[in-house]
Design a protein around this motif. Sequence first.
Motif, PDB file in Angstrom:
ATOM      1  N   LEU A  83      32.686  52.858  32.290  1.00  0.00           N
ATOM      2  CA  LEU A  83      33.014  51.355  32.485  1.00  0.00           C
ATOM      3  C   LEU A  83      31.985  50.670  31.887  1.00  0.00           C
ATOM      4  O   LEU A  83      32.127  49.840  31.187  1.00  0.00           O
ATOM      5  CB  LEU A  83      33.508  51.361  33.862  1.00  0.00           C
ATOM      6  CG  LEU A  83      34.965  51.814  34.115  1.00  0.00           C
ATOM      7  CD1 LEU A  83      35.423  51.482  35.914  1.00  0.00           C
ATOM      8  CD2 LEU A  83      35.973  50.712  33.614  1.00  0.00           C
ATOM      9  N   VAL A  84      30.742  51.020  32.477  1.00  0.00           N
ATOM     10  CA  VAL A  84      29.576  50.093  32.164  1.00  0.00           C
ATOM     11  C   VAL A  84      29.175  50.167  30.734  1.00  0.00           C
ATOM     12  O   VAL A  84      28.826  49.070  30.021  1.00  0.00           O
ATOM     13  CB  VAL A  84      28.440  50.271  33.022  1.00  0.00           C
ATOM     14  CG1 VAL A  84      28.763  50.311  34.704  1.00  0.00           C
ATOM     15  CG2 VAL A  84      27.788  51.521  32.882  1.00  0.00           C
ATOM     16  N   ALA A  85      29.431  51.462  30.170  1.00  0.00           N
ATOM     17  CA  ALA A  85      29.095  51.545  28.767  1.00  0.00           C
ATOM     18  C   ALA A  85      30.048  50.797  28.135  1.00  0.00           C
ATOM     19  O   ALA A  85      29.714  50.052  26.954  1.00  0.00           O
ATOM     20  CB  ALA A  85      29.198  53.136  28.494  1.00  0.00           C
ATOM     21  N   TRP A  86      31.276  50.743  28.524  1.00  0.00           N
ATOM     22  CA  TRP A  86      32.471  50.070  27.756  1.00  0.00           C
ATOM     23  C   TRP A  86      32.257  48.474  27.609  1.00  0.00           C
ATOM     24  O   TRP A  86      32.345  47.953  26.546  1.00  0.00           O
ATOM     25  CB  TRP A  86      33.747  50.546  28.182  1.00  0.00           C
ATOM     26  CG  TRP A  86      35.018  49.504  27.728  1.00  0.00           C
ATOM     27  CD1 TRP A  86      35.589  49.404  26.470  1.00  0.00           C
ATOM     28  CD2 TRP A  86      35.557  48.539  28.579  1.00  0.00           C
ATOM     29  NE1 TRP A  86      36.399  48.382  26.434  1.00  0.00           N
ATOM     30  CE2 TRP A  86      36.379  47.895  27.820  1.00  0.00           C
ATOM     31  CE3 TRP A  86      35.484  48.311  29.899  1.00  0.00           C
ATOM     32  CZ2 TRP A  86      37.480  46.976  28.323  1.00  0.00           C
ATOM     33  CZ3 TRP A  86      36.274  47.160  30.186  1.00  0.00           C
ATOM     34  CH2 TRP A  86      37.309  46.626  29.566  1.00  0.00           C
ATOM     35  N   ILE A  87      31.996  47.990  28.802  1.00  0.00           N
ATOM     36  CA  ILE A  87      31.538  46.540  28.988  1.00  0.00           C
ATOM     37  C   ILE A  87      30.506  46.195  28.302  1.00  0.00           C
ATOM     38  O   ILE A  87      30.745  45.056  27.373  1.00  0.00           O
ATOM     39  CB  ILE A  87      31.585  46.212  30.384  1.00  0.00           C
ATOM     40  CG1 ILE A  87      32.729  46.477  31.222  1.00  0.00           C
ATOM     41  CG2 ILE A  87      30.977  44.736  30.690  1.00  0.00           C
ATOM     42  CD1 ILE A  87      32.618  46.212  32.769  1.00  0.00           C
ATOM     43  N   GLY A  88      29.355  46.893  28.226  1.00  0.00           N
ATOM     44  CA  GLY A  88      28.328  46.559  27.556  1.00  0.00           C
ATOM     45  C   GLY A  88      28.529  46.485  25.866  1.00  0.00           C
ATOM     46  O   GLY A  88      28.206  45.659  25.272  1.00  0.00           O
ATOM     47  N   VAL A  89      29.411  47.563  25.543  1.00  0.00           N
ATOM     48  CA  VAL A  89      29.491  47.691  24.139  1.00  0.00           C
ATOM     49  C   VAL A  89      30.365  46.603  23.667  1.00  0.00           C
ATOM     50  O   VAL A  89      30.291  46.004  22.410  1.00  0.00           O
ATOM     51  CB  VAL A  89      30.048  48.980  23.690  1.00  0.00           C
ATOM     52  CG1 VAL A  89      30.582  49.226  22.338  1.00  0.00           C
ATOM     53  CG2 VAL A  89      29.129  50.156  23.920  1.00  0.00           C
ATOM     54  N   TYR A 117      28.462  49.005  41.395  1.00  0.00           N
ATOM     55  CA  TYR A 117      28.110  49.631  42.671  1.00  0.00           C
ATOM     56  C   TYR A 117      28.803  48.935  43.774  1.00  0.00           C
ATOM     57  O   TYR A 117      29.018  49.465  44.845  1.00  0.00           O
ATOM     58  CB  TYR A 117      26.425  49.514  42.800  1.00  0.00           C
ATOM     59  CG  TYR A 117      25.972  49.864  44.105  1.00  0.00           C
ATOM     60  CD1 TYR A 117      25.580  51.233  44.402  1.00  0.00           C
ATOM     61  CD2 TYR A 117      25.402  48.804  44.867  1.00  0.00           C
ATOM     62  CE1 TYR A 117      25.149  51.391  45.495  1.00  0.00           C
ATOM     63  CE2 TYR A 117      24.980  49.204  46.062  1.00  0.00           C
ATOM     64  CZ  TYR A 117      24.768  50.603  46.351  1.00  0.00           C
ATOM     65  OH  TYR A 117      24.253  50.768  47.907  1.00  0.00           O
ATOM     66  N   PHE A 118      28.470  47.501  43.925  1.00  0.00           N
ATOM     67  CA  PHE A 118      28.983  46.698  44.986  1.00  0.00           C
ATOM     68  C   PHE A 118      30.761  46.999  45.144  1.00  0.00           C
ATOM     69  O   PHE A 118      31.211  47.203  46.098  1.00  0.00           O
ATOM     70  CB  PHE A 118      28.836  45.327  44.756  1.00  0.00           C
ATOM     71  CG  PHE A 118      27.521  44.987  45.131  1.00  0.00           C
ATOM     72  CD1 PHE A 118      26.887  44.896  46.203  1.00  0.00           C
ATOM     73  CD2 PHE A 118      26.564  44.589  43.992  1.00  0.00           C
ATOM     74  CE1 PHE A 118      25.488  44.684  46.704  1.00  0.00           C
ATOM     75  CE2 PHE A 118      25.382  44.174  44.367  1.00  0.00           C
ATOM     76  CZ  PHE A 118      24.779  44.416  45.536  1.00  0.00           C
ATOM     77  N   LEU A 119      31.419  47.291  43.819  1.00  0.00           N
ATOM     78  CA  LEU A 119      32.634  47.345  43.958  1.00  0.00           C
ATOM     79  C   LEU A 119      33.233  48.905  44.537  1.00  0.00           C
ATOM     80  O   LEU A 119      34.045  49.052  45.493  1.00  0.00           O
ATOM     81  CB  LEU A 119      33.400  47.706  42.459  1.00  0.00           C
ATOM     82  CG  LEU A 119      34.795  47.830  42.305  1.00  0.00           C
ATOM     83  CD1 LEU A 119      35.804  46.700  43.182  1.00  0.00           C
ATOM     84  CD2 LEU A 119      35.132  47.810  41.013  1.00  0.00           C
ATOM     85  N   VAL A 120      32.387  49.677  44.202  1.00  0.00           N
ATOM     86  CA  VAL A 120      32.499  51.325  44.772  1.00  0.00           C
ATOM     87  C   VAL A 120      32.004  51.208  46.231  1.00  0.00           C
ATOM     88  O   VAL A 120      32.797  51.831  47.080  1.00  0.00           O
ATOM     89  CB  VAL A 120      31.778  52.303  44.137  1.00  0.00           C
ATOM     90  CG1 VAL A 120      31.651  53.408  44.710  1.00  0.00           C
ATOM     91  CG2 VAL A 120      32.342  52.348  42.346  1.00  0.00           C
ATOM     92  N   SER A 121      31.131  50.492  46.795  1.00  0.00           N
ATOM     93  CA  SER A 121      30.818  50.589  48.021  1.00  0.00           C
ATOM     94  C   SER A 121      31.742  49.701  48.856  1.00  0.00           C
ATOM     95  O   SER A 121      32.311  50.031  49.897  1.00  0.00           O
ATOM     96  CB  SER A 121      29.512  49.489  48.159  1.00  0.00           C
ATOM     97  OG  SER A 121      28.540  50.166  47.529  1.00  0.00           O
ATOM     98  N   TRP A 122      32.574  48.668  48.334  1.00  0.00           N
ATOM     99  CA  TRP A 122      33.531  47.926  49.118  1.00  0.00           C
ATOM    100  C   TRP A 122      34.853  48.794  49.138  1.00  0.00           C
ATOM    101  O   TRP A 122      35.483  48.932  50.094  1.00  0.00           O
ATOM    102  CB  TRP A 122      34.045  46.648  48.303  1.00  0.00           C
ATOM    103  CG  TRP A 122      35.427  46.053  48.746  1.00  0.00           C
ATOM    104  CD1 TRP A 122      35.544  45.487  49.946  1.00  0.00           C
ATOM    105  CD2 TRP A 122      36.647  46.321  48.012  1.00  0.00           C
ATOM    106  NE1 TRP A 122      36.790  45.097  49.900  1.00  0.00           N
ATOM    107  CE2 TRP A 122      37.649  45.585  49.010  1.00  0.00           C
ATOM    108  CE3 TRP A 122      37.132  46.908  47.055  1.00  0.00           C
ATOM    109  CZ2 TRP A 122      38.824  45.441  48.657  1.00  0.00           C
ATOM    110  CZ3 TRP A 122      38.380  46.866  46.583  1.00  0.00           C
ATOM    111  CH2 TRP A 122      39.503  46.016  47.398  1.00  0.00           C
ATOM    112  N   LEU A 123      35.090  49.714  48.169  1.00  0.00           N
ATOM    113  CA  LEU A 123      36.007  50.637  48.036  1.00  0.00           C
ATOM    114  C   LEU A 123      36.066  51.738  49.122  1.00  0.00           C
ATOM    115  O   LEU A 123      36.969  52.283  49.909  1.00  0.00           O
ATOM    116  CB  LEU A 123      36.323  51.196  46.669  1.00  0.00           C
ATOM    117  CG  LEU A 123      37.711  52.095  46.467  1.00  0.00           C
ATOM    118  CD1 LEU A 123      38.789  51.076  46.345  1.00  0.00           C
ATOM    119  CD2 LEU A 123      37.682  52.673  45.075  1.00  0.00           C
ATOM    120  N   GLY A 124      34.721  52.017  49.232  1.00  0.00           N
ATOM    121  CA  GLY A 124      34.451  53.148  50.253  1.00  0.00           C
ATOM    122  C   GLY A 124      34.575  52.776  51.749  1.00  0.00           C
ATOM    123  O   GLY A 124      35.091  53.408  52.431  1.00  0.00           O
ATOM    124  N   SER A 125      34.445  51.289  51.712  1.00  0.00           N
ATOM    125  CA  SER A 125      34.379  50.663  53.120  1.00  0.00           C
ATOM    126  C   SER A 125      35.716  50.717  53.619  1.00  0.00           C
ATOM    127  O   SER A 125      36.116  50.695  55.039  1.00  0.00           O
ATOM    128  CB  SER A 125      33.847  49.308  53.199  1.00  0.00           C
ATOM    129  OG  SER A 125      34.516  48.572  52.459  1.00  0.00           O
TER     130      SER A 125
END
Length: 603
Positions: free
Chosen positions: A110-116, A80-88
């Motif tokens: 991405l989050v599913a992959w990291i978690g698994v 979420y913070f990464l996408v927010s920064w990308l939008g900024s």
Amino acid sequence: QQAPLYKLSKIVPRRTAQDSFAVGPSQLRRFRTLPTSSSIQRPIPPSGVSSGLHSVQARMGLLPNTCCVLATLVSAVAYYFLVSWLGSISEVKDFTAAQLAAAVGYGLVLVAWIGVEVGFAVFRLQPRYDSVGASEDDEEALGLAPAGPVPKPAEPVVCGLPRSKLFALRAAAEFSVIMGYVYLCDRTTLIAKGPKELSRSRFWGLNVLILLLGILTLRSSAPDSQAPVKPVQRDQTEEWKGWMQIMFILYHYFAEAEIYNAIRLYIAAYVWMTGFGNFSYYYIKKDFTVPRFAQMMWRLNFFVFFVCVTMNNEYMLYYICAMHTFFTWLVFFALWTKNSMNGSDMFCLFKICVTLGLTVVLYDLPGVFSKFFHPVYWLLAFHDPLHPEYTDALHEWFFRSGLDHFVWIFGMLCALCFPWFDRKFQEIEGLTLARRLTAQSIVVLGSLSLGGWWAATFFVLPKREYNAVHPYTSWIPILCYLVLRNVFKSLRRYSMDLFSWCGKITLETYILQFHIWMKTTGVNGSPKHLMIWVPGWYWTNFVLTSAVFLALSYRVFKITTVLRDVCIPNDAKAIGLRALGGGIILASIYGVGFLLKKAHAEN
């Protein structure tokens, strides 16, 4: 001697189990006096020991899933913070619902992959605990268990995903990262852009250097020098695509407008291969199944679909994908119609003639083209910000496809005549040396004369005048190239691996050149700028960006293949079910994007 075995048992890591029950010769001699297993009733351990064992196993099985969930939550916050920064730092602030949906979809993957991945890492690191009383070998030695095959352990599963399916999630996650990188390069201010530097000497010098490197990778496709070699084999066509593609993207990079006519010819050659390759496949294999056609459509449109959604570009910006898709459909329908009669060359020739006539009607009769494509106007319309004078949104599609609307039919004709073409070359190879050289010389001189006449008459024309005659004359240099490239057996046998490798990723390099090698002017924009990593160091910047550009093009090519095999099974019914499920998933994610867009508009 019949003491309960559970007293010998203890919960230990599996790696020490055999050590705990090692027996020597003296013990084995004593065990021979024991009753057989059929006369012994196996003792049952007390419930406390069994329940304790099962609780430990349950806790250890729960740990990977718990870590998976925690890692997913943490990575979701980070995303979420990464996408927010990308939008900024984005040059575009008004995102479409489809773009927001794409961001959500990439994030879920991405989050599913990291978690698994974390879950499986914990699974691998934790010790394996079992109730180790007498192992199977020990029980056989004691006569307490019959010998037999040991069942394979169950496949590890983390949060419902078996380890055998992890490769698909990895491929999807890698693709999501690449799409984020594409947006970062072309739609944000983080990476600088600079003007193109026009230099004829740099352009041609680099092409010569690449050609020399290609010659170093020359290899034979037929180890036996005496064996016959068929013309126009796969290695040769991949090589052909490769060297054309290199000049094509360098033409954009260096803005070498002087070779425009050659670039038009290269694109015609690509379209010729669409007609030749597809006709050859359906004519020989007779495979008109849904899986085969679906795989071809996936190859042509999977990547460009996600690029269009992510970058908010229209499909026609990448017009080559649309052209190959359309002409592939036409070849398919031409061969599929009355396909039981495809064994007759005369009937196939008749169908080619009918196809030619219909193409003339479609492109050369006023008003037919716009009416025919009106149902897919939403897909093929293009609004060029650099040319607002074109008010007809189908102008780009008519112009691009119209330039090559005949050459794919010539490709079909060449495929039909291929057996004759091959037979004549083999007949020439069977002649005596003097007669063979004479025949080959006549063929070479004839091809060079025809090609020279075409070049002197048409190729030297200015851009607009050449465009007017290109649809009707592009088959001439293609035919000359085919003959000259295959007239000698040694030329047919050898190809350059460097160009063959580049030929495999032409679709990916064509699309990615817009966004991670150069920079476009914005939505629906052309690549008018260079991407600058190292300001003031032209060749250093060129080498670094080119290396990443080619590496990611190859990775997208591999990922496309992996996900195609996962999503398109060899069964038409299964394809339909997966298409329905995929459509529901995409619609649901788009719904989330739509709600986010609506919430953003209200704020």
